[in-house]
Design a protein around this motif. Structure first.
Motif, short mmCIF file in Angstrom:
data_model
loop_
_atom_site.label_atom_id
_atom_site.label_comp_id
_atom_site.label_asym_id
_atom_site.label_seq_id
_atom_site.Cartn_x
_atom_site.Cartn_y
_atom_site.Cartn_z
N PHE A 1 12.01 5.73 -8.68
CA PHE A 1 10.84 4.94 -9.00
C PHE A 1 10.60 3.86 -7.93
CE2 PHE A 1 9.14 1.28 -11.35
CZ PHE A 1 8.02 1.85 -11.90
N GLY A 2 11.67 3.13 -7.62
CA GLY A 2 11.58 2.10 -6.58
C GLY A 2 11.18 2.68 -5.24
N GLY A 3 11.79 3.84 -4.94
CA GLY A 3 11.48 4.48 -3.66
C GLY A 3 10.01 4.83 -3.55
N VAL A 4 9.46 5.39 -4.64
CA VAL A 4 8.04 5.75 -4.63
C VAL A 4 7.18 4.51 -4.40
CG1 VAL A 4 6.16 6.64 -6.04
CG2 VAL A 4 8.37 7.77 -6.06
N MET A 5 7.55 3.42 -5.08
CA MET A 5 6.78 2.18 -4.94
C MET A 5 6.79 1.69 -3.49
SD MET A 5 5.30 1.00 -7.62
CE MET A 5 5.18 -0.78 -7.57
N VAL A 6 7.98 1.69 -2.89
CA VAL A 6 8.10 1.20 -1.51
C VAL A 6 7.28 2.08 -0.57
CG1 VAL A 6 9.67 0.88 0.42
CG2 VAL A 6 10.33 0.12 -1.86
N ALA A 7 7.41 3.40 -0.74
CA ALA A 7 6.67 4.33 0.11
C ALA A 7 5.17 4.08 -0.02
CB ALA A 7 6.99 5.76 -0.28
N MET A 8 4.74 3.86 -1.24
CA MET A 8 3.33 3.60 -1.52
C MET A 8 2.85 2.37 -0.75
SD MET A 8 1.24 5.03 -3.39
CE MET A 8 -0.43 4.47 -3.37
N MET A 9 3.65 1.31 -0.82
CA MET A 9 3.21 0.07 -0.19
C MET A 9 3.21 0.18 1.33
SD MET A 9 2.19 -2.14 -2.32
CE MET A 9 1.42 -0.73 -3.07
N VAL A 10 4.08 1.04 1.86
CA VAL A 10 4.10 1.21 3.30
C VAL A 10 2.90 2.02 3.77
CG1 VAL A 10 5.32 2.31 5.21
CG2 VAL A 10 6.58 0.96 3.53
N PHE A 11 2.62 3.10 3.04
CA PHE A 11 1.58 4.01 3.54
C PHE A 11 0.18 3.68 3.04
CE2 PHE A 11 5.48 6.48 4.01
CZ PHE A 11 5.38 6.70 5.37
N ARG A 12 0.07 3.11 1.83
CA ARG A 12 -1.26 2.74 1.34
C ARG A 12 -1.22 1.35 0.71
NH1 ARG A 12 -5.54 6.13 1.24
NH2 ARG A 12 -6.68 4.86 -0.20
N PRO A 13 -1.13 0.32 1.55
CA PRO A 13 -1.00 -1.03 0.99
C PRO A 13 -2.22 -1.45 0.17
CG PRO A 13 -1.25 -1.09 3.37
CD PRO A 13 -1.06 0.33 3.00
N GLN A 14 -3.34 -0.79 0.37
CA GLN A 14 -4.53 -1.16 -0.41
C GLN A 14 -4.53 -0.52 -1.78
OE1 GLN A 14 -4.30 1.13 1.83
NE2 GLN A 14 -6.18 2.22 2.23
N GLY A 15 -3.47 0.23 -2.11
CA GLY A 15 -3.41 0.91 -3.40
C GLY A 15 -3.95 2.31 -3.27
N MET A 16 -3.78 3.10 -4.33
CA MET A 16 -4.19 4.50 -4.24
C MET A 16 -5.68 4.64 -4.08
SD MET A 16 -1.78 6.43 -6.93
CE MET A 16 -2.21 5.27 -8.18
N ILE A 17 -6.41 3.94 -4.94
CA ILE A 17 -7.86 4.03 -4.88
C ILE A 17 -8.39 2.66 -4.50
CG2 ILE A 17 -9.93 4.73 -6.11
CD1 ILE A 17 -7.86 6.89 -6.20
N ALA A 18 -8.77 2.51 -3.25
CA ALA A 18 -9.30 1.21 -2.86
C ALA A 18 -10.63 1.00 -3.54
CB ALA A 18 -9.46 1.14 -1.35
N ASN A 19 -10.88 -0.24 -3.90
CA ASN A 19 -12.13 -0.55 -4.56
C ASN A 19 -13.29 -0.41 -3.59
OD1 ASN A 19 -13.97 -1.48 -6.41
ND2 ASN A 19 -13.62 -3.61 -5.86
N ILE A 20 -14.33 0.26 -4.00
CA ILE A 20 -15.52 0.26 -3.15
C ILE A 20 -16.64 -0.46 -3.90
CG2 ILE A 20 -15.02 2.30 -1.78
CD1 ILE A 20 -17.07 3.70 -3.72
N ARG A 21 -17.53 -1.04 -3.16
CA ARG A 21 -18.58 -1.81 -3.79
C ARG A 21 -19.75 -0.92 -4.13
NH1 ARG A 21 -16.76 -5.00 -6.27
NH2 ARG A 21 -18.77 -6.04 -6.44
N ARG A 22 -20.47 -1.34 -5.13
CA ARG A 22 -21.65 -0.60 -5.55
C ARG A 22 -22.69 -0.64 -4.44
NH1 ARG A 22 -25.44 -1.93 -10.66
NH2 ARG A 22 -27.05 -0.50 -10.02
#
Ligand code: ATP
Ligand code: MG
Lengths: 263, 401
Positions: free
Chosen positions: B372-393
């Motif tokens: 679980f921790g590993g997945v979190m760390v990998a996530m933050m390294v490769f997609r620091p903006q999160g999985m789905i970055a917010n886009i504006r209307r």
């Protein structure tokens, strides 16, 4: 008839031991373009920060004409948002746009203080809220057209070219329907072409009756735009007058060119 | 060229680490035999690991530089989900499908699975609530669990002392939490970033400590048990039906939350929150009342936590302060950060991943938290903006004039 829109008396600002503003008087009349100039570090931006409530000045009074009447209101002790509501809007020398919002949304934020909808309006979207939202959209788009940014409506603000970002700052300030528009070095960093367009824009806004107080280092721009000029150095006002008077004023020449020139 | 330079650097770093860790990794004093042992193999491990880690890190750094250089001109990246979100028809079809699956889910899966899913749905709402505070308004709140506790204890205590039912207490719990949100909001109005995080963290702990130590009020660490499950016009349910009932309550809860949070985000207030996150000074200079906007964010975020607190108490029928530790705040915050700050769809996906993954990783037994921790760390390294970055209307305007 009171034609003064802004009246500043004896404004003083101390930062610890440094007196950044020293008993400064300044006034702007309705419909005028007034320029505030001075060497780097003279205290021009500090002056803006003091009258817009970002800094609390050590001493002095700031009065702004109340809209549609002859009286004026004191801005002393008001918060920045209250000052904006009273009718003073500004741009920033170091661009401060909302980077992760679209160009249109940046301008829509300017409409905030002229609109009302809150939590319940947002959740229930009643008729009044929908109408208000529609009017925010239309006004904001019209302002973008005026400053010539309509092709960028849906871009993120930080993806705009530099000159366009400066214009967006102007648009955002205009959206608050200011009585007096404060521009802090709007031409800084612009290329000659962009500067000419900016000059045209400021003239156009001014011709619609907008009063403007402008900080600027580009002297050609200042001389061609301003009705009156205030010059300051080390927090003090050293001259005031029409562009022609200022150009010939020995104190100004000295402040800009240094001590030894007039010898 | 660059590669050789990086390799040399990596080698240097590796040797340096071997040198630094030499006393603890290599030398071992054996007090019984009174000899010193040199474990050279450890030095080799340190060298290899440091060398690889350094290379991977510099690779990522280089790639990032290149990406930002490319990005200068391009538009904000939009992936499949964004394109679906922008297409009304596709969005409608997709939501309908998800809804259909959600409705029949408990009939095809076991009670256990349904229960797990209910928990995941609860975290969706918690995440969406915290998303208002952290994602939209940019106020780093580490004490979110306090409001969750307020909701849970409102129901537990009102039920225990006055026999009030779930549906009566649900709005009360939400409102109480919202009030607590404002109470916390006032003192921290001037704080930002790290300072705000520390104070909210403290607030969360204070609430938990009060619940733990004020025995007459909250029954202390032993908690409150026998809390009634939600009723349905006075009917009594078997345990199985009541788990199903709870599940459907949460399905509706999630739908309502998405609807409201979406409207909030796309409103005058929502824009003000985002402006506040982007630049506080410019935001005020544009006429936005900082206090009002921040307090609205705190109390609306807390409101959802309060509601889910009530649901939690009703679902487990037993609560004690141990359920409201900092870890809980951290999980909810991870949901928001992992999913994508300010993005509703991101938070929903984040909640499902973070809650369901540890559940289904049970196969890995004691390694599951590590994975679980590993997945979190990998996530933050490769997609620091999160999985789905917010886009504006985006808006379309007719060409005028
Ligand atoms: N927050 C602050 N704290 C301490 N000193 C400050 C602060 N803000 C401004 N000053 C000082 O006040 C003086 C005036 O600064 P200010 O930014 O107003 O100059 P300016 O006229 O706008 O210059 P420029 O043309 O470079 O923009 C400077 O000496 C600056 O160091
Ligand atoms: Mg300045």
């Amino acid at each position: 008839m009171n034609t003064q829109i802004l009246k500043v008396n004896g404004l003083t600002m101390d930062f610890g031991g440094i007196r950044a503003l020293n008993s400064l008087d300044l006034d702007v009349n309705r419909g005028e373009i007034v320029a505030l100039i001075g060497p780097n570090g003279a205290g021009k931006t500090t002056f803006f920060n003091c009258i817009t409530g970002i800094y609390a000045p050590t001493e002095g009074e700031v009065y702004l004409a109340a809209p549609g009447s002859d009286t004026s209101v004191s801005l002393k002790g008001l918060k920045p948002n209250q000052v904006t509501e009273k009718g003073l809007a500004r741009t920033f020398q170091n661009i401060r746009l909302f980077a992760k919002m679209t160009v249109l949304e940046n301008v829509m934020i300017g409409r905030h203080c002229r609109t009302k909808a809150f939590v319940l309006g947002a959740v229930f979207r009643n008729k009044a809220t929908r109408d208000e939202e529609q009017s925010i959209l239309e006004t904001s788009y019209a302002i973008l057209q005026k400053v010539g940014l309509e092709q960028y409506v849906n871009e993120f603000a930080n993806n705009l070219p530099y000159g366009a970002q400066r214009r967006l700052e102007v648009a955002r300030a205009l959206a608050t329907e200011p009585l007096l528009l404060l521009l802090d070095e709007p031409a800084a960093g612009m290329n000659p072409q962009e500067t000419i367009e900016l000059e045209k824009l400021i003239k156009e806004i001014s011709s619609e009756g907008q009063s403007i107080l402008l900080i600027e280092h580009d002297m050609t721009l200042v001389m061609s735009l301003s009705d009156r000029i205030f010059v300051m150095d080390y927090g003090k006002k050293i001259a005031e007058g029409t562009p022609v008077e200022i150009r010939e004023n020995p104190a100004v020449i000295k402040a800009y060119l240094g001590e030894d020139v007039d010898a | 060229m660059l590669l050789i330079k990086e390799l040399k650097k990596a080698l240097g770093v590796a040797l340096w680490f071997v040198f630094l860790t030499f006393p603890i990794m290599v030398i071992k004093v054996d007090p019984i035999e009174r000899i010193i042992r040199y474990r050279w193999e450890n030095a080799a491990y340190v060298a290899i690991v440091t060398f690889t880690v350094y290379l991977v890190m510099s690779f990522i750094k280089l790639r990032k530089l290149r990406v930002t250089a490319d990005k200068k001109e391009s538009k904000p990246s939009r992936n499949v989900i964004h394109s679906i979100l922008n297409n009304k028809k596709q969005l409608a079809v997709l939501s309908f499908m998800i809804l259909a699956i959600a409705l029949v889910f408990p009939h095809f899966f076991s009670v256990y699975q349904t229960n797990v899913m209910t928990t995941a749905l609860m975290y969706v709402v918690l995440g969406l609530g915290l998303n208002i505070v952290v994602g939209m308004a940019g106020l780093l709140d580490l004490g979110f669990v306090a409001f969750y506790a307020v909701g849970a204890y409102s129901y537990a205590l009102l039920n225990y002392h006055f026999g009030l039912g779930f549906w009566v207490v649900l709005p009360i719990g939400g409102a109480l939490a919202a009030i607590f949100g404002i109470i916390l909001g006032f003192p921290v109005l001037r704080l930002r970033g790290d300072y705000l995080a520390i104070v909210t963290l403290g607030f969360g702990e204070i609430i938990r400590l009060i619940l733990e130590n004020w025995g007459e009020f909250s029954q202390g660490p032993s908690g409150i048990s026998n809390i009634s499950r939600p009723g349905f016009f006075g009917m009594d349910f078997s345990l199985e039906t009541s788990i199903m009932y709870m599940y459907y309550i949460m399905v509706i809860g999630v739908i309502v939350t998405i609807f409201i949070v979406n409207r909030l985000q796309d409103s005058r207030l929502g824009r003000a929150w985002i402006a506040l996150r982007e630049d506080e000074i410019a935001c005020q200079a544009m006429g936005i009342d900082k206090r009002k906007t921040k307090l609205a964010a705190f109390s609306l975020g807390a409101f959802w936590a309060g509601l889910i607190g009530v649901v939690f108490a009703a679902k487990t029928t037993f609560i004690n302060p141990a359920s409201f530790t900092f870890l809980e705040s951290a999980i909810i915050l991870s949901i928001v950060v992992l999913g994508g700050m300010g993005s509703i769809i991101g938070v929903i996906i984040g909640a499902f991943i973070l809650i369901l993954m540890p559940e289904y990783l049970r196969a890995l037994s004691e390694y599951r938290m590590l994975a679980f921790g590993g997945v979190m760390v990998a996530m933050m390294v490769f997609r620091p903006q999160g999985m789905i970055a917010n886009i504006r209307r985006t808006y379309k305007f007719e060409k005028q004039k």
